[in-house]
Design a protein around this motif. Structure first.
Motif, PDB file in Angstrom:
ATOM      1  N   VAL A 131       9.829 -36.878   5.878  1.00  0.00           N
ATOM      2  CA  VAL A 131       9.919 -38.333   5.785  1.00  0.00           C
ATOM      3  C   VAL A 131       9.723 -38.926   7.172  1.00  0.00           C
ATOM      4  N   SER A 132       8.800 -39.860   7.293  1.00  0.00           N
ATOM      5  CA  SER A 132       8.534 -40.530   8.567  1.00  0.00           C
ATOM      6  C   SER A 132       9.299 -41.851   8.606  1.00  0.00           C
ATOM      7  N   ILE A 133      10.175 -41.978   9.597  1.00  0.00           N
ATOM      8  CA  ILE A 133      10.939 -43.219   9.776  1.00  0.00           C
ATOM      9  C   ILE A 133      10.366 -43.945  10.978  1.00  0.00           C
ATOM     10  N   ARG A 134       9.858 -45.139  10.733  1.00  0.00           N
ATOM     11  CA  ARG A 134       9.117 -45.850  11.772  1.00  0.00           C
ATOM     12  C   ARG A 134       9.864 -47.091  12.251  1.00  0.00           C
ATOM     13  N   GLN A 135       9.793 -47.330  13.562  1.00  0.00           N
ATOM     14  CA  GLN A 135      10.359 -48.537  14.171  1.00  0.00           C
ATOM     15  C   GLN A 135      11.746 -48.837  13.616  1.00  0.00           C
TER      16      GLN A 135
END
Length: 319
Positions: free
Chosen positions: A168-172
């Motif tokens: 899972v990519s968690i951005r900003q």
């Protein structure tokens, strides 16, 4: 953002543009400054931005907490510093005129039995509309197994969740940082099941969010938090402080559970805390170390390890 209409309109717009140009989201502050502009316009203020004006605005809403009053005042105070560059007569607003005690809300650590029930029974929150339950189950399960913040869960896009690799990519996120969060295989199965049900139910939906409301929109933090509170109450979950059980406490529980397991297995917590801090998106290790005092069990394990070390040191010293 709505147009500004007060005597400070031009400089308010320039200030927000500057902050966002520096890479800041500045959404909450911009909302406050728009409210300030509206307040100034409605009250016919055409003079200097004084401390009295800032205080009157900050305390104009009787329904907000002291913490909110302080935040509103500081948002205007920071703008006043910027304004002084263009209007030298602008007085410097006192940063200490309002004080708000810095206290953390008490963390509630869910038992494993409570976590199991919250995840299992989430599917049944709406017999009339099963999709609501499927969605809540996936969101609660993801947060409980990864310690993700409520804001991180609702901001996930479909492109952020790799259903093949379980990454899972968690951005900003909270501190404007990105990170990758691998999920357990059981969590991945739940996410796949949800995605399959979502795509079948919301045919043709163009919303990019991974988790979608019944109105085919992205969840807000408030909507998810309220849904979780209602669900937890239905399950009979009661916190020791008497406060409502919070979605954010799933994050607290994840951190404490992980550290308890490390203590019990004899791991060196000092070496592992940086890894946990990175996984949870903490900027400072002290934010993660806070959880050591969150439960009597964890505090007891830490004390027991210290006393064992002390006894070993005393024996070594005697020899």
């Amino acid at each position: 953002m709505k147009p500004f209409t007060s005597c400070f309109a031009e400089h308010l717009a320039g200030y927000i543009k500057l902050k966002r140009g520096l890479g800041l989201r500045f959404d909450t502050q911009a909302d406050t400054l728009w409210s300030f502009d509206k307040y100034v316009h409605e009250h016919g203020c055409n003079g200097l931005l004084t401390q009295e004006l800032a205080l009157d605005f900050a305390s104009s809403n009787p329904n907000v907490t002291l913490k909110s009053v302080v935040r509103r005042y500081n948002d205007v105070r920071n703008f006043a510093d910027y304004l002084a560059t263009y209007e030298p007569r602008t007085p410097r607003l006192d940063p200490k005129v309002l004080r708000c005690p810095r206290t953390r809300p008490p963390a509630y650590i869910y038992t494993q039995e409570e976590i199991d029930r919250l995840v299992r029974e989430a599917r049944n929150v709406s017999l009339k509309n099963p999709m609501r339950g499927i969605t809540l189950r996936a969101m609660v399960g993801l947060a409980a197994s990864t310690g993700m913040r409520v804001s991180e869960v609702v901001r996930l896009d479909k492109s952020d969740v790799n259903l093949d690799t379980g990454m899972v990519s968690i951005r900003q996120t909270k501190f404007y940082k990105d990170r990758l969060v691998p999920v357990h295989v059981t969590t991945l199965d739940e996410l796949r099941n949800y995605a399959s049900a979502r795509d079948a139910f919301f045919v043709g939906c163009d919303c990019p969010a991974f988790f979608i409301t019944m109105w085919r929109t992205r969840f807000s933090k408030h909507t998810l938090s309220l849904a979780f509170i209602n669900h937890a109450k239905q399950m009979g979950v009661k916190t020791t402080s008497g406060c409502n059980p919070r979605f954010h406490d799933l994050r607290h529980t994840f951190a404490v559970t992980r550290m308890v397991e490390w203590y019990k297995s004899g791991e060196d917590l000092n070496n592992l805390l940086p890894s946990l801090a990175t996984y949870m998106g903490h900027v400072h290790y002290s934010d993660t170390a806070y959880y050591i005092s969150a439960t009597a069990e964890l505090l007891g394990l830490a004390a027991e390890r210290y006393h064992n070390w002390l006894r070993a040191w005393e024996v070594h010293d005697e020899t």
